[in-house]
Design an enzyme around this catalytic site. Structure first.
Site, mmCIF file in Angstrom:
data_model
loop_
_atom_site.group_PDB
_atom_site.id
_atom_site.type_symbol
_atom_site.label_atom_id
_atom_site.label_comp_id
_atom_site.label_asym_id
_atom_site.label_seq_id
_atom_site.Cartn_x
_atom_site.Cartn_y
_atom_site.Cartn_z
ATOM 1 N N CYS A 9 3.630 8.506 0.490
ATOM 2 C CA CYS A 9 4.238 7.598 1.464
ATOM 3 C C CYS A 9 4.320 6.222 0.808
ATOM 4 O O CYS A 9 3.303 5.664 0.405
ATOM 5 C CB CYS A 9 3.373 7.550 2.717
ATOM 6 S SG CYS A 9 3.949 6.357 3.933
ATOM 7 N N GLU B 69 0.816 -1.208 0.000
ATOM 8 C CA GLU B 69 0.000 0.000 0.000
ATOM 9 C C GLU B 69 0.855 1.266 0.000
ATOM 10 O O GLU B 69 1.996 1.271 0.447
ATOM 11 C CB GLU B 69 -0.965 -0.003 1.191
ATOM 12 C CG GLU B 69 -0.303 -0.199 2.529
ATOM 13 C CD GLU B 69 -1.338 -0.353 3.646
ATOM 14 O OE1 GLU B 69 -1.780 -1.494 3.885
ATOM 15 O OE2 GLU B 69 -1.694 0.655 4.260
ATOM 16 N N CYS C 246 6.843 -6.938 7.045
ATOM 17 C CA CYS C 246 7.969 -6.404 7.828
ATOM 18 C C CYS C 246 8.328 -7.424 8.891
ATOM 19 O O CYS C 246 7.469 -8.155 9.378
ATOM 20 C CB CYS C 246 7.539 -5.096 8.492
ATOM 21 S SG CYS C 246 8.857 -4.281 9.433
ATOM 22 N N CYS D 103 -0.558 2.823 8.715
ATOM 23 C CA CYS D 103 0.342 1.715 8.354
ATOM 24 C C CYS D 103 -0.242 0.314 8.291
ATOM 25 O O CYS D 103 -0.590 -0.271 9.308
ATOM 26 C CB CYS D 103 1.450 1.625 9.392
ATOM 27 S SG CYS D 103 2.743 2.741 9.081
ATOM 28 N N CYS E 99 7.278 -4.482 15.703
ATOM 29 C CA CYS E 99 6.804 -3.450 16.638
ATOM 30 C C CYS E 99 5.375 -3.795 17.085
ATOM 31 O O CYS E 99 4.518 -4.127 16.272
ATOM 32 C CB CYS E 99 6.838 -2.067 15.981
ATOM 33 S SG CYS E 99 8.497 -1.569 15.495
ATOM 34 N N CYS F 70 2.104 -2.077 15.562
ATOM 35 C CA CYS F 70 2.049 -1.870 14.108
ATOM 36 C C CYS F 70 1.338 -3.016 13.391
ATOM 37 O O CYS F 70 1.576 -4.183 13.691
ATOM 38 C CB CYS F 70 3.477 -1.728 13.580
ATOM 39 S SG CYS F 70 3.550 -1.472 11.802
HETATM 40 N N1 SAH Z 1 10.040 0.725 9.601
HETATM 41 C C1 SAH Z 1 10.132 2.141 9.564
HETATM 42 C C2 SAH Z 1 9.108 2.826 8.667
HETATM 43 C C3 SAH Z 1 7.694 2.323 8.665
HETATM 44 S S1 SAH Z 1 6.629 2.702 9.988
HETATM 45 C C4 SAH Z 1 10.095 2.711 10.949
HETATM 46 O O1 SAH Z 1 9.977 1.962 11.902
HETATM 47 O O2 SAH Z 1 10.261 3.920 11.109
HETATM 48 C C5 SAH Z 1 6.326 4.431 9.971
HETATM 49 C C6 SAH Z 1 6.029 4.995 11.331
HETATM 50 O O3 SAH Z 1 4.712 4.644 11.784
HETATM 51 C C7 SAH Z 1 6.978 4.520 12.400
HETATM 52 O O4 SAH Z 1 7.315 5.581 13.245
HETATM 53 C C8 SAH Z 1 6.124 3.501 13.132
HETATM 54 O O5 SAH Z 1 6.635 3.220 14.391
HETATM 55 C C9 SAH Z 1 4.798 4.178 13.121
HETATM 56 N N2 SAH Z 1 3.641 3.319 13.388
HETATM 57 C C10 SAH Z 1 3.459 2.021 13.083
HETATM 58 N N3 SAH Z 1 2.259 1.603 13.497
HETATM 59 C C11 SAH Z 1 1.660 2.649 14.071
HETATM 60 C C12 SAH Z 1 0.395 2.846 14.699
HETATM 61 N N4 SAH Z 1 -0.469 1.860 14.806
HETATM 62 N N5 SAH Z 1 0.118 4.069 15.175
HETATM 63 C C13 SAH Z 1 1.007 5.085 15.052
HETATM 64 N N6 SAH Z 1 2.193 4.959 14.495
HETATM 65 C C14 SAH Z 1 2.539 3.757 14.009
#
Ligand code: SAH
Length: 345
Positions: A98, A85, A105, A326, A109, A112
């Site tokens: 974006c 996406e 991935c 995301c 995290c 996420c």
């Molecule tokens: N892997 C990279 C880029 C992708 S995520 C990274 O970790 O930076 C992009 C951003 O969205 C990151 O800061 C991630 O931690 C955040 N993110 C992921 N899931 C999220 C959520 N449910 N709510 C808010 N931010 C989120």
């Protein structure tokens, strides 16, 4: 292929070198959809190209448009059936896209959605470029900014990312200024060091999300591999090499990382750095139990950082009516598809 590679290839195939530049412009500036559109290239040579090469395009599976702010979300299918996406955001200063850097991935995290089913595979440079090309073509509007903040960890797909960054900013292609590109990472320390030495001028953002290692380890598995101080050291190095201001992303999760003490601790951690803290009210993901901080806590958190003279913004929410956070669209699509397969079986 970048332009020098394409030139070598084309001359090896017996065509004049300057044709390479024409073909490169067809693909990367005029954003053509296949060899047949390259009208100043002889049809005999176009046929030869079709035999030996594939032309990467993405298929639009879904396009959602926010009624609130015009944000567009795209679900693309790759040639092998994987889906990814991308999001188009419209700002006063221009259009920002974006992009995803991986299908899935493996960073894990906890908050996420992109990582729930693990990593399917890395995206090729062409697949990263194509997300932008498709969106520019479909919207009919120029893309001026790029954030590599979609699904995937860009520094976990390092070589392809570097190639992509060179090609998207190539003057023979879309020529998007590196200053208008931001790469976001969960903090792979060695790769940040390597990126600092590439001679690129892109912006770097770190997904920090906690003011100390203990708290960070609870929500980000990568924090067990690299300490915050290791990562910040490499961020300082990146700043020293590039002069680009650093961004720290901090997603606020109720009761996890949003206390007043944590705001003070965060202030102390980044004090003296040329940086911006971007507070993100966490997007709730149905498979995860995390809750978004209430607006009062978000405001208090911001006030404390401001009192400590730290640059801080609260990320404006865009496309909240179209699942723009995301990985959520991709996840719901792949789940639906799996359900259909089970029903059919
Ligand atoms: N892997 C990279 C880029 C992708 S995520 C990274 O970790 O930076 C992009 C951003 O969205 C990151 O800061 C991630 O931690 C955040 N993110 C992921 N899931 C999220 C959520 N449910 N709510 C808010 N931010 C989120």
């Amino acid at each position: 292929m970048n332009l020098p590679e394409l030139t070598a290839q084309i001359t090896a195939m017996g065509e004049k070198g300057f044709r390479a530049k024409q073909m490169y412009e067809w693909m990367h500036r005029k954003l053509c959809a296949g060899f047949d559109e390259m009208t100043n290239i002889s049809s005999a040579f176009r046929e030869k190209c079709k035999e030996g090469f594939t032309f990467t395009t993405l298929k639009v599976l879904e396009r959602l448009e926010s009624a609130i702010d015009g944000t567009n979300k795209f679900l693309f299918e790759l040639a092998d059936g994987n889906v990814i996406e991308s999001v188009l955001m419209r700002y006063h200063h221009g259009n920002s896209v974006c992009i995803s850097s991986q299908a899935g991935c493996r960073m894990g995290c906890r908050f996420c959605a992109s990582t729930l089913n693990g990593l399917a595979r890395n995206l090729t440079p062409a697949e990263m470029l194509e997300q932008i090309y498709q969106i520019q073509k479909i919207s009919g509007e120029r893309v001026s900014n790029i954030v590599v903040m979609g699904t995937g960890e860009p520094l976990d797909n390092y070589d392809n990312l570097i190639r992509f960054l060179h090609m998207i900013s190539d003057e023979n292609g879309l020529n998007i200024s590196q200053r208008n590109i931001t790469v976001s990472t969960c903090g792979l320390a060695e790769k940040i060091h390597q990126l600092a030495e590439e001679g690129l001028g892109v912006n770097l953002a770190l997904s920090l999300h906690a003011p100390n290692d203990e708290a960070r380890q609870k929500i980000m598995p990568i924090a067990k591999k690299y300490t915050i101080s290791q990562v910040l050291k490499e961020f300082d190095y990146y700043f020293a090499k590039t002069g680009r201001r650093l961004t720290f992303e901090y997603s606020l999760v109720a009761g996890v990382n949003d206390s007043k003490e944590q705001a003070e601790e965060l202030s102390a951690l980044v004090r003296g750095k040329n940086c911006l803290i971007n507070l993100i009210p966490v997007n709730e993901v149905k498979e995860r139990e995390f809750k978004r901080s209430c607006s009062e806590n978000i405001q208090n958190f911001k006030n404390i950082l401001e009192k400590n003279r730290i640059n801080v913004t609260i990320r404006r929410e865009m496309g909240s009516d179209i699942n723009a956070a995301c990985g959520q669209l991709r996840k719901s699509y792949t789940d639906r598809k799996k359900e259909q397969e089970v029903t059919r079986a």
